[in-house]
Design a protein around this motif. Structure first.
Motif, PDB file in Angstrom:
ATOM      1  N   LYS A   1     -41.674 -55.063  28.389  1.00  0.00           N
ATOM      2  CA  LYS A   1     -42.989 -55.677  28.254  1.00  0.00           C
ATOM      3  C   LYS A   1     -43.495 -55.504  26.823  1.00  0.00           C
ATOM      4  CE  LYS A   1     -44.624 -55.305  33.029  1.00  0.00           C
ATOM      5  NZ  LYS A   1     -45.671 -54.766  33.916  1.00  0.00           N
ATOM      6  N   GLY A   2     -44.243 -56.502  26.365  1.00  0.00           N
ATOM      7  CA  GLY A   2     -44.766 -56.446  25.015  1.00  0.00           C
ATOM      8  C   GLY A   2     -43.698 -56.538  23.951  1.00  0.00           C
ATOM      9  N   SER A   3     -42.547 -57.114  24.319  1.00  0.00           N
ATOM     10  CA  SER A   3     -41.418 -57.271  23.380  1.00  0.00           C
ATOM     11  C   SER A   3     -40.975 -55.932  22.794  1.00  0.00           C
ATOM     12  CB  SER A   3     -41.791 -58.242  22.248  1.00  0.00           C
ATOM     13  OG  SER A   3     -42.081 -59.518  22.761  1.00  0.00           O
ATOM     14  N   LYS A   4     -41.049 -54.882  23.620  1.00  0.00           N
ATOM     15  CA  LYS A   4     -40.605 -53.555  23.178  1.00  0.00           C
ATOM     16  C   LYS A   4     -39.158 -53.339  23.611  1.00  0.00           C
ATOM     17  CE  LYS A   4     -45.204 -51.460  23.315  1.00  0.00           C
ATOM     18  NZ  LYS A   4     -46.073 -50.432  23.954  1.00  0.00           N
ATOM     19  N   GLU A   5     -38.331 -53.045  22.647  1.00  0.00           N
ATOM     20  CA  GLU A   5     -36.900 -52.855  22.923  1.00  0.00           C
ATOM     21  C   GLU A   5     -36.607 -51.390  23.203  1.00  0.00           C
ATOM     22  OE1 GLU A   5     -33.707 -55.034  20.555  1.00  0.00           O
ATOM     23  OE2 GLU A   5     -33.407 -52.962  19.880  1.00  0.00           O
ATOM     24  N   ARG A   6     -35.710 -51.151  24.149  1.00  0.00           N
ATOM     25  CA  ARG A   6     -35.266 -49.779  24.399  1.00  0.00           C
ATOM     26  C   ARG A   6     -33.805 -49.809  24.834  1.00  0.00           C
ATOM     27  NH1 ARG A   6     -37.564 -51.244  29.212  1.00  0.00           N
ATOM     28  NH2 ARG A   6     -36.679 -50.385  31.136  1.00  0.00           N
ATOM     29  N   VAL A   7     -33.136 -48.694  24.682  1.00  0.00           N
ATOM     30  CA  VAL A   7     -31.744 -48.554  25.090  1.00  0.00           C
ATOM     31  C   VAL A   7     -31.703 -47.581  26.262  1.00  0.00           C
ATOM     32  CG1 VAL A   7     -29.435 -47.805  24.411  1.00  0.00           C
ATOM     33  CG2 VAL A   7     -30.879 -49.049  22.782  1.00  0.00           C
ATOM     34  N   VAL A   8     -31.072 -48.012  27.361  1.00  0.00           N
ATOM     35  CA  VAL A   8     -31.081 -47.231  28.597  1.00  0.00           C
ATOM     36  C   VAL A   8     -29.642 -46.931  29.022  1.00  0.00           C
ATOM     37  CG1 VAL A   8     -32.020 -47.114  30.937  1.00  0.00           C
ATOM     38  CG2 VAL A   8     -33.116 -48.578  29.235  1.00  0.00           C
TER      39      VAL A   8
END
Length: 326
Positions: free
Chosen positions: A177-184
């Motif tokens: 959401k909110g164009s937030k990138e994360r690596v999972v």
């Protein structure tokens, strides 16, 4: 003066471009505010300056009278507050009419959590369907494993491209959401399912769709009619539908709902149930709350804290069931 309809169009463009809200969120805000404008016009308010706190409160009361749920009324109030704050910042209104607007808090229900044993059984049933090398069944196993292993939102799952999956490190890069990138990260069972899908099932889906398109083109040529366009390739999408297009949110919802249909329990049974389950199991296993926050991609720790309540409720239930003096 700026009409309310014009202001709404400008505000929708603002939240879509500058705030980077999803199309779903923009549509929800626009629907709420369109309802507000219709009500305001019925009261003779047609300009942004005509909005005041009394009118906003009357609008929420009318929504209550129409039988809207508390959650919907709370969202109406949030939509109005965002709109009036923007009007004031832009100088389209003399003051922020919604700054003191309040609505009843929605009743917060604890999310559905599936037990580890029940979830393993559901995934096992999917694996049994995939045992015959059915590519769609193998895809479904990979989806279920990844949703649970990485606690992805369904939009994040269907948005995955091949370059987002690091099979060596067992991670996926998602845009939240909110164009937030994360690596999972994801674990070994998900790794096996994803490898099997990417190496066997995905190419089989592409091949079957290509053969179907060729047959259709051949039949059309024989009948001297224009050949139909072939199936969408899906580009670099990880998860493909039967026609090779990027798999849609509704298809994943249907898959997970069917997967959980035989498991007792109340509450939603779509992909978010697997996200809730993964978060709760992490906390049950001793994971740090802030680490879970990062894992889920929550902007606020308060959003993540609901899972601590879920864990507490599970503990109480186990206590009442097992303790002789409960």
């Amino acid at each position: 003066m700026t009409s309310l309809d014009t202001a709404l169009d400008e505000y929708s463009a603002y939240v879509r471009t500058e705030r980077a809200y999803s199309e779903h969120t923009v549509a929800a805000y626009a629907a709420d505010l369109a309802d507000l404008i219709t009500y305001a016009e019925s009261r003779g308010a047609v300009d942004a300056h005509d909005l005041d706190l009394g009118l906003l409160r009357d609008w929420l009361w009318s929504a209550t009278e129409r039988g809207l749920a508390r959650a919907s009324i709370a969202r109406h109030a949030a939509s109005a507050r965002g709109f009036t704050a923007w009007l004031a910042r832009r100088g389209l209104a003399e003051h922020d009419a919604g700054a003191r607007l309040r609505a009843p808090r929605p009743a917060r229900m604890l999310p559905r959590v599936v037990s580890q044993t029940a979830l393993e059984g559901a995934i096992r049933r999917l694996e049994e369907r995939a045992a015959g090398a059915d590519p769609i069944a193998e895809r479904d196993v990979a989806i279920a494993e990844l949703l649970y292993a990485s606690a992805l939102r369904v939009s994040e799952l269907v948005g995955l491209d091949l370059g987002d999956v690091d099979r060596e490190r067992r991670t996926v890069r998602v845009m939240g959401k909110g164009s937030k990138e994360r690596v999972v990260p994801y674990g070994a069972p998900a790794a096996r399912a994803i490898d099997r899908y990417l190496e066997h099932a995905r190419p089989s889906i592409l091949e079957a769709a290509s053969a179907s398109a060729s047959n259709s083109a051949s039949n059309s040529a024989t009948k001297s009619v224009p050949a139909p366009s072939g199936p969408t390739s899906g580009g670099s999408a990880v998860f493909l539908g039967v026609r090779c297009g990027r798999m849609g949110v509704r298809s994943v919802h249907r898959l997970v709902a069917e997967m959980l249909a035989e498991i007792p329990g109340t509450g939603p049974s779509g992909p978010h149930a697997l996200r809730h389950t993964a978060a709760t199991h992490l906390l049950d296993g001793g994971a740090d709350l802030r680490a879970v926050q990062e894992f889920l991609g929550h902007a606020s720790l308060g959003t993540t804290q609901i899972y601590t309540h879920v864990s507490a409720e599970r503990l109480k239930q186990s206590y009442r069931t097992a303790h002789p003096r409960a």
